[in-house]
Write a protein that holds these residues in place. Structure first.
Motif, PDB file in Angstrom:
ATOM      1  N   LEU A  42      34.789  47.268  50.927  1.00 51.06           N
ATOM      2  CA  LEU A  42      36.000  46.703  51.517  1.00 51.06           C
ATOM      3  C   LEU A  42      37.110  47.742  51.589  1.00 51.06           C
ATOM      4  N   ASP A  43      37.256  48.511  50.515  1.00 52.88           N
ATOM      5  CA  ASP A  43      38.328  49.507  50.464  1.00 52.88           C
ATOM      6  C   ASP A  43      38.134  50.619  51.485  1.00 52.88           C
ATOM      7  N   ARG A  44      36.947  50.722  52.028  1.00 53.71           N
ATOM      8  CA  ARG A  44      36.671  51.732  53.049  1.00 53.71           C
ATOM      9  C   ARG A  44      36.603  51.141  54.446  1.00 53.71           C
ATOM     10  N   GLY A  45      37.070  49.915  54.573  1.00 54.24           N
ATOM     11  CA  GLY A  45      37.270  49.324  55.886  1.00 54.24           C
ATOM     12  C   GLY A  45      36.090  48.613  56.499  1.00 54.24           C
TER      13      GLY A  45
ATOM     14  N   THR B 245      51.088  28.595  46.568  1.00 50.26           N
ATOM     15  CA  THR B 245      49.765  28.625  47.197  1.00 50.26           C
ATOM     16  C   THR B 245      48.960  29.767  46.611  1.00 50.26           C
ATOM     17  N   SER B 246      47.631  29.701  46.819  1.00 50.19           N
ATOM     18  CA  SER B 246      46.778  30.857  46.534  1.00 50.19           C
ATOM     19  C   SER B 246      45.968  31.232  47.772  1.00 50.19           C
ATOM     20  N   ASP B 247      46.315  30.633  48.906  1.00 51.91           N
ATOM     21  CA  ASP B 247      45.615  30.906  50.164  1.00 51.91           C
ATOM     22  C   ASP B 247      45.913  32.334  50.620  1.00 51.91           C
ATOM     23  N   SER B 248      44.876  33.150  50.735  1.00 46.78           N
ATOM     24  CA  SER B 248      45.064  34.569  51.068  1.00 46.78           C
ATOM     25  C   SER B 248      45.740  34.760  52.418  1.00 46.78           C
TER      26      SER B 248
ATOM     27  N   VAL C 258      37.283  38.523  45.455  1.00 42.71           N
ATOM     28  CA  VAL C 258      37.408  39.982  45.481  1.00 42.71           C
ATOM     29  C   VAL C 258      38.045  40.397  46.799  1.00 42.71           C
ATOM     30  N   LEU C 259      39.245  40.933  46.715  1.00 42.81           N
ATOM     31  CA  LEU C 259      39.995  41.353  47.894  1.00 42.81           C
ATOM     32  C   LEU C 259      40.125  42.871  47.895  1.00 42.81           C
ATOM     33  N   PRO C 260      40.333  43.468  49.069  1.00 46.60           N
ATOM     34  CA  PRO C 260      40.589  44.910  49.095  1.00 46.60           C
ATOM     35  C   PRO C 260      41.719  45.275  48.151  1.00 46.60           C
ATOM     36  N   SER C 261      41.635  46.449  47.565  1.00 43.97           N
ATOM     37  CA  SER C 261      42.623  46.849  46.554  1.00 43.97           C
ATOM     38  C   SER C 261      44.050  46.807  47.087  1.00 43.97           C
ATOM     39  N   SER C 262      44.245  47.212  48.330  1.00 44.03           N
ATOM     40  CA  SER C 262      45.591  47.208  48.900  1.00 44.03           C
ATOM     41  C   SER C 262      46.126  45.789  49.043  1.00 44.03           C
ATOM     42  N   VAL C 263      45.246  44.847  49.388  1.00 44.74           N
ATOM     43  CA  VAL C 263      45.653  43.448  49.528  1.00 44.74           C
ATOM     44  C   VAL C 263      45.963  42.852  48.160  1.00 44.74           C
ATOM     45  N   SER C 264      45.114  43.141  47.184  1.00 43.21           N
ATOM     46  CA  SER C 264      45.357  42.649  45.829  1.00 43.21           C
ATOM     47  C   SER C 264      46.702  43.134  45.310  1.00 43.21           C
ATOM     48  N   LYS C 265      46.994  44.404  45.541  1.00 50.34           N
ATOM     49  CA  LYS C 265      48.267  44.967  45.078  1.00 50.34           C
ATOM     50  C   LYS C 265      49.447  44.275  45.756  1.00 50.34           C
ATOM     51  N   ALA C 266      49.334  44.067  47.072  1.00 50.96           N
ATOM     52  CA  ALA C 266      50.420  43.421  47.818  1.00 50.96           C
ATOM     53  C   ALA C 266      50.646  41.990  47.333  1.00 50.96           C
ATOM     54  N   HIS C 267      49.563  41.256  47.082  1.00 47.97           N
ATOM     55  CA  HIS C 267      49.696  39.880  46.611  1.00 47.97           C
ATOM     56  C   HIS C 267      50.308  39.828  45.220  1.00 47.97           C
ATOM     57  N   ARG C 268      49.890  40.729  44.349  1.00 49.92           N
ATOM     58  CA  ARG C 268      50.445  40.754  42.988  1.00 49.92           C
ATOM     59  C   ARG C 268      51.958  40.994  43.022  1.00 49.92           C
TER      60      ARG C 268
ATOM     61  N   SER D 149      41.398  35.786  40.693  1.00 49.49           N
ATOM     62  CA  SER D 149      40.894  36.750  41.669  1.00 49.49           C
ATOM     63  C   SER D 149      41.484  38.132  41.405  1.00 49.49           C
ATOM     64  N   THR D 150      41.033  39.116  42.156  1.00 47.60           N
ATOM     65  CA  THR D 150      41.508  40.484  41.926  1.00 47.60           C
ATOM     66  C   THR D 150      42.990  40.639  42.224  1.00 47.60           C
ATOM     67  N   ASP D 151      43.583  39.694  42.947  1.00 41.88           N
ATOM     68  CA  ASP D 151      45.029  39.750  43.204  1.00 41.88           C
ATOM     69  C   ASP D 151      45.823  38.971  42.167  1.00 41.88           C
ATOM     70  N   GLY D 152      45.141  38.415  41.166  1.00 42.87           N
ATOM     71  CA  GLY D 152      45.817  37.713  40.092  1.00 42.87           C
ATOM     72  C   GLY D 152      46.049  36.236  40.324  1.00 42.87           C
ATOM     73  N   PHE D 153      45.678  35.699  41.494  1.00 41.39           N
ATOM     74  CA  PHE D 153      45.878  34.284  41.777  1.00 41.39           C
ATOM     75  C   PHE D 153      44.633  33.473  41.398  1.00 41.39           C
ATOM     76  N   LEU D 154      44.871  32.252  40.926  1.00 44.08           N
ATOM     77  CA  LEU D 154      43.774  31.356  40.572  1.00 44.08           C
ATOM     78  C   LEU D 154      43.134  30.794  41.833  1.00 44.08           C
ATOM     79  N   ARG D 155      41.813  30.878  41.906  1.00 45.50           N
ATOM     80  CA  ARG D 155      41.093  30.287  43.038  1.00 45.50           C
ATOM     81  C   ARG D 155      39.878  29.518  42.540  1.00 45.50           C
ATOM     82  N   ASP D 156      39.378  28.648  43.409  1.00 47.80           N
ATOM     83  CA  ASP D 156      38.211  27.842  43.067  1.00 47.80           C
ATOM     84  C   ASP D 156      37.020  28.289  43.896  1.00 47.80           C
TER      85      ASP D 156
END
Length: 239
Positions: free
Chosen positions: A24-27, A194-197, A55-65, A103-110
């Protein structure tokens, strides 16, 4: 976390998740990568859903956090717009004994799988009670607006039931039914629960309401945390 859930987050799954994240991190396209990694590691349906939703791309996880706010910010703002079904279904999934996780962005998901029509009415009523007990205890004086999606069966009935709870408890809240909660949330320009990506990618600040209700009202012994489980090492694809 019971033994069945521990099996879902096995060493083999974590190896697959690291490969998935690396790609994912490589597109590489999310859907193609999910199929490729899922087939290669022979992941179960539940494991594939955890991978896809958790599991989200690292850049997305960082932005969400960086968008995630603490409880005190809600009290300062004095208002909160709630993604109703997103929150209720996560809590309902937990009460049905199905996996929920950070999730990798720190949000709770089901793990997903509840669509269109909500069964388990008695458990849903319990979850609603837990949600409103949290509002009353932790968010006194905060104006709460819950959005529900009209296409979900009996949304009008649920909206009426939720509004009655606001009124009976003397809480400052309202419930609206709309064609697309996601659309309204993305354009609202206010603090969102919300936790909706897809929604998180479009809003400035977000509160992980499901996690806070779960922690305060159900006290789970342990929640799988993919951010921690996949850190600190970041390996390349397995050989």
């Amino acid at each position: 976390m019971n033994d069945a859930f521990e099996d879902l987050f096995s060493p083999a799954f974590l190896e697959a998740a690291r490969d998935y994240l690396w790609l994912l991190d490589r597109g590489y396209p999310e859907g193609d990568v999910a199929r490729l990694v899922g087939n290669r590691f022979r992941l179960s349906r539940d494991q594939r859903m955890i991978l896809y939703r958790g599991v989200l791309p690292s850049s997305v996880s960082k932005a969400h956090r960086e968008k995630q706010v603490p409880l005190v910010r809600i009290l300062e703002r004095g208002s909160l717009l709630v993604d109703g079904y997103n929150i209720l279904l996560t809590l309902l999934t937990y009460r049905l004994g199905r996996p929920v996780f950070l999730s990798t962005d720190g949000f709770l998901r089901d793990i997903g799988g509840i669509h269109g029509h909500i069964h388990h009415v008695k458990i849903l009523e319990e979850v609603v009670e837990a949600l409103f007990s949290f509002f009353e205890a932790e968010l006194p004086g905060v104006g709460i607006h819950i959005l529900l999606d009209r296409p979900v069966s009996h949304s009008g009935d649920l909206a009426s039931a939720l509004q009655r709870r606001f009124d009976v408890r003397g809480l400052a809240g309202e419930v609206s039914v709309c064609d697309s909660a996601d659309y309204e949330l993305k354009r609202a320009g206010v603090l969102i629960a919300t936790s909706d990506s897809a929604v998180l990618s479009r809003v400035g600040e977000a509160f992980d309401l499901a996690f806070h209700v779960l922690s305060c009202r159900y006290h789970p012994r342990k929640l799988p945390d993919l951010g921690r489980l996949l850190s600190p090492e970041r390996k390349g694809p397995s050989s």
